[in-house]
Design a protein around this motif. Structure first.
Motif, PDB file in Angstrom:
ATOM      1  N   PRO A  34      33.864  55.124  63.846  1.00  0.00           N
ATOM      2  CA  PRO A  34      33.291  56.177  63.006  1.00  0.00           C
ATOM      3  C   PRO A  34      33.596  55.921  61.527  1.00  0.00           C
ATOM      4  N   ALA A  35      32.723  56.377  60.688  1.00  0.00           N
ATOM      5  CA  ALA A  35      32.889  56.188  59.247  1.00  0.00           C
ATOM      6  C   ALA A  35      34.146  56.911  58.773  1.00  0.00           C
ATOM      7  N   PRO A  36      34.952  56.258  57.926  1.00  0.00           N
ATOM      8  CA  PRO A  36      36.155  56.923  57.407  1.00  0.00           C
ATOM      9  C   PRO A  36      35.782  57.997  56.385  1.00  0.00           C
ATOM     10  N   ASP A  37      36.635  58.994  56.254  1.00  0.00           N
ATOM     11  CA  ASP A  37      36.433  60.009  55.221  1.00  0.00           C
ATOM     12  C   ASP A  37      36.716  59.425  53.840  1.00  0.00           C
ATOM     13  N   THR A  38      37.647  58.488  53.784  1.00  0.00           N
ATOM     14  CA  THR A  38      38.004  57.825  52.529  1.00  0.00           C
ATOM     15  C   THR A  38      38.032  56.323  52.770  1.00  0.00           C
ATOM     16  N   LEU A  39      37.420  55.568  51.882  1.00  0.00           N
ATOM     17  CA  LEU A  39      37.400  54.115  51.983  1.00  0.00           C
ATOM     18  C   LEU A  39      38.103  53.549  50.758  1.00  0.00           C
ATOM     19  N   ILE A  40      39.205  52.826  50.977  1.00  0.00           N
ATOM     20  CA  ILE A  40      39.968  52.223  49.888  1.00  0.00           C
ATOM     21  C   ILE A  40      39.930  50.716  50.080  1.00  0.00           C
ATOM     22  N   ARG A  41      39.348  50.007  49.111  1.00  0.00           N
ATOM     23  CA  ARG A  41      39.243  48.551  49.185  1.00  0.00           C
ATOM     24  C   ARG A  41      39.790  47.968  47.890  1.00  0.00           C
ATOM     25  N   VAL A  42      40.635  46.959  48.035  1.00  0.00           N
ATOM     26  CA  VAL A  42      41.264  46.328  46.878  1.00  0.00           C
ATOM     27  C   VAL A  42      40.955  44.841  46.909  1.00  0.00           C
ATOM     28  N   PHE A  43      40.389  44.338  45.826  1.00  0.00           N
ATOM     29  CA  PHE A  43      40.134  42.904  45.716  1.00  0.00           C
ATOM     30  C   PHE A  43      40.697  42.436  44.385  1.00  0.00           C
ATOM     31  N   MET A  44      41.704  41.576  44.457  1.00  0.00           N
ATOM     32  CA  MET A  44      42.369  41.091  43.257  1.00  0.00           C
ATOM     33  C   MET A  44      41.968  39.647  43.000  1.00  0.00           C
ATOM     34  N   ALA A  45      41.443  39.397  41.822  1.00  0.00           N
ATOM     35  CA  ALA A  45      41.149  38.027  41.411  1.00  0.00           C
ATOM     36  C   ALA A  45      42.332  37.541  40.590  1.00  0.00           C
ATOM     37  N   TRP A  46      42.843  36.352  40.912  1.00  0.00           N
ATOM     38  CA  TRP A  46      44.038  35.828  40.267  1.00  0.00           C
ATOM     39  C   TRP A  46      43.799  34.387  39.858  1.00  0.00           C
ATOM     40  N   LYS A  47      44.309  34.036  38.691  1.00  0.00           N
ATOM     41  CA  LYS A  47      44.170  32.668  38.191  1.00  0.00           C
ATOM     42  C   LYS A  47      45.422  32.323  37.389  1.00  0.00           C
ATOM     43  N   PRO A  48      46.049  31.189  37.668  1.00  0.00           N
ATOM     44  CA  PRO A  48      47.209  30.780  36.868  1.00  0.00           C
ATOM     45  C   PRO A  48      46.750  30.357  35.477  1.00  0.00           C
ATOM     46  N   SER A  49      47.644  30.504  34.505  1.00  0.00           N
ATOM     47  CA  SER A  49      47.308  30.125  33.137  1.00  0.00           C
ATOM     48  C   SER A  49      48.522  29.480  32.470  1.00  0.00           C
ATOM     49  N   GLU A  50      48.264  28.486  31.663  1.00  0.00           N
ATOM     50  CA  GLU A  50      49.321  27.821  30.910  1.00  0.00           C
ATOM     51  C   GLU A  50      49.653  28.559  29.618  1.00  0.00           C
ATOM     52  N   SER A  51      48.736  29.443  29.173  1.00  0.00           N
ATOM     53  CA  SER A  51      48.957  30.149  27.916  1.00  0.00           C
ATOM     54  C   SER A  51      48.643  31.631  28.065  1.00  0.00           C
ATOM     55  N   TYR A  52      49.155  32.418  27.139  1.00  0.00           N
ATOM     56  CA  TYR A  52      48.924  33.860  27.130  1.00  0.00           C
ATOM     57  C   TYR A  52      47.457  34.141  26.819  1.00  0.00           C
ATOM     58  N   VAL A  53      46.862  35.075  27.554  1.00  0.00           N
ATOM     59  CA  VAL A  53      45.481  35.491  27.313  1.00  0.00           C
ATOM     60  C   VAL A  53      45.497  36.981  27.000  1.00  0.00           C
ATOM     61  N   ASP A  54      45.013  37.340  25.819  1.00  0.00           N
ATOM     62  CA  ASP A  54      44.977  38.746  25.418  1.00  0.00           C
ATOM     63  C   ASP A  54      43.770  39.403  26.082  1.00  0.00           C
ATOM     64  N   MET A  55      44.033  40.358  26.968  1.00  0.00           N
ATOM     65  CA  MET A  55      42.960  41.022  27.705  1.00  0.00           C
ATOM     66  C   MET A  55      43.042  42.521  27.495  1.00  0.00           C
ATOM     67  N   GLU A  56      41.882  43.165  27.563  1.00  0.00           N
ATOM     68  CA  GLU A  56      41.837  44.614  27.485  1.00  0.00           C
ATOM     69  C   GLU A  56      42.411  45.197  28.778  1.00  0.00           C
ATOM     70  N   GLU A  57      43.187  46.265  28.656  1.00  0.00           N
ATOM     71  CA  GLU A  57      43.774  46.897  29.834  1.00  0.00           C
ATOM     72  C   GLU A  57      42.684  47.399  30.764  1.00  0.00           C
ATOM     73  N   GLN A  58      42.837  47.124  32.038  1.00  0.00           N
ATOM     74  CA  GLN A  58      41.853  47.560  33.028  1.00  0.00           C
ATOM     75  C   GLN A  58      42.247  48.945  33.534  1.00  0.00           C
ATOM     76  N   LEU A  59      41.338  49.884  33.433  1.00  0.00           N
ATOM     77  CA  LEU A  59      41.590  51.232  33.920  1.00  0.00           C
ATOM     78  C   LEU A  59      41.147  51.323  35.373  1.00  0.00           C
ATOM     79  N   LEU A  60      42.058  51.699  36.237  1.00  0.00           N
ATOM     80  CA  LEU A  60      41.773  51.793  37.663  1.00  0.00           C
ATOM     81  C   LEU A  60      41.785  53.244  38.106  1.00  0.00           C
ATOM     82  N   THR A  61      40.908  53.565  39.030  1.00  0.00           N
ATOM     83  CA  THR A  61      40.857  54.920  39.581  1.00  0.00           C
ATOM     84  C   THR A  61      41.001  54.828  41.090  1.00  0.00           C
ATOM     85  N   ALA A  62      41.337  55.924  41.702  1.00  0.00           N
ATOM     86  CA  ALA A  62      41.473  55.981  43.159  1.00  0.00           C
ATOM     87  C   ALA A  62      40.784  57.236  43.667  1.00  0.00           C
ATOM     88  N   PRO A  63      40.113  57.134  44.806  1.00  0.00           N
ATOM     89  CA  PRO A  63      39.483  58.332  45.367  1.00  0.00           C
ATOM     90  C   PRO A  63      40.534  59.262  45.953  1.00  0.00           C
TER      91      PRO A  63
END
Length: 75
Positions: A34-63
């Motif tokens: 049966p279909a769940p009342d709440t569906l929580i799915r997490v997919f993390m993309a990861w990549k190693p880096s040799e140097s610092y990368v300035d990124m905008e903060e990612q805003l995450l929400t949860a149902p």
């Protein structure tokens, strides 16, 4: 969880991490019965880096969690 911890223990000085929200959930919809009342799915993309990368903060929400929950994690 072990794979994530192993990635952070690698010899790379930095890690670039992004959580794929709608890009992932909109393209890969599970069929669950049966279909769940709440569906929580997490997919993390990861990549190693040799140097610092300035990124905008990612805003995450949860149902709001309800009775029947299906959780799915992927990397």
């Amino acid at each position: 969880m072990y794979r994530i911890l192993a990635a952070f223990d690698a010899d790379n000085p930095y890690n670039i991490i992004s959580f794929q929200t709608e890009r992932y959930t909109d393209s890969a919809r599970p069929e669950v019965n049966p279909a769940p009342d709440t569906l929580i799915r997490v997919f993390m993309a990861w990549k190693p880096s040799e140097s610092y990368v300035d990124m905008e903060e990612q805003l995450l929400t949860a149902p709001e969690r309800r009775l029947r929950i299906m959780e799915q994690c992927a990397r």
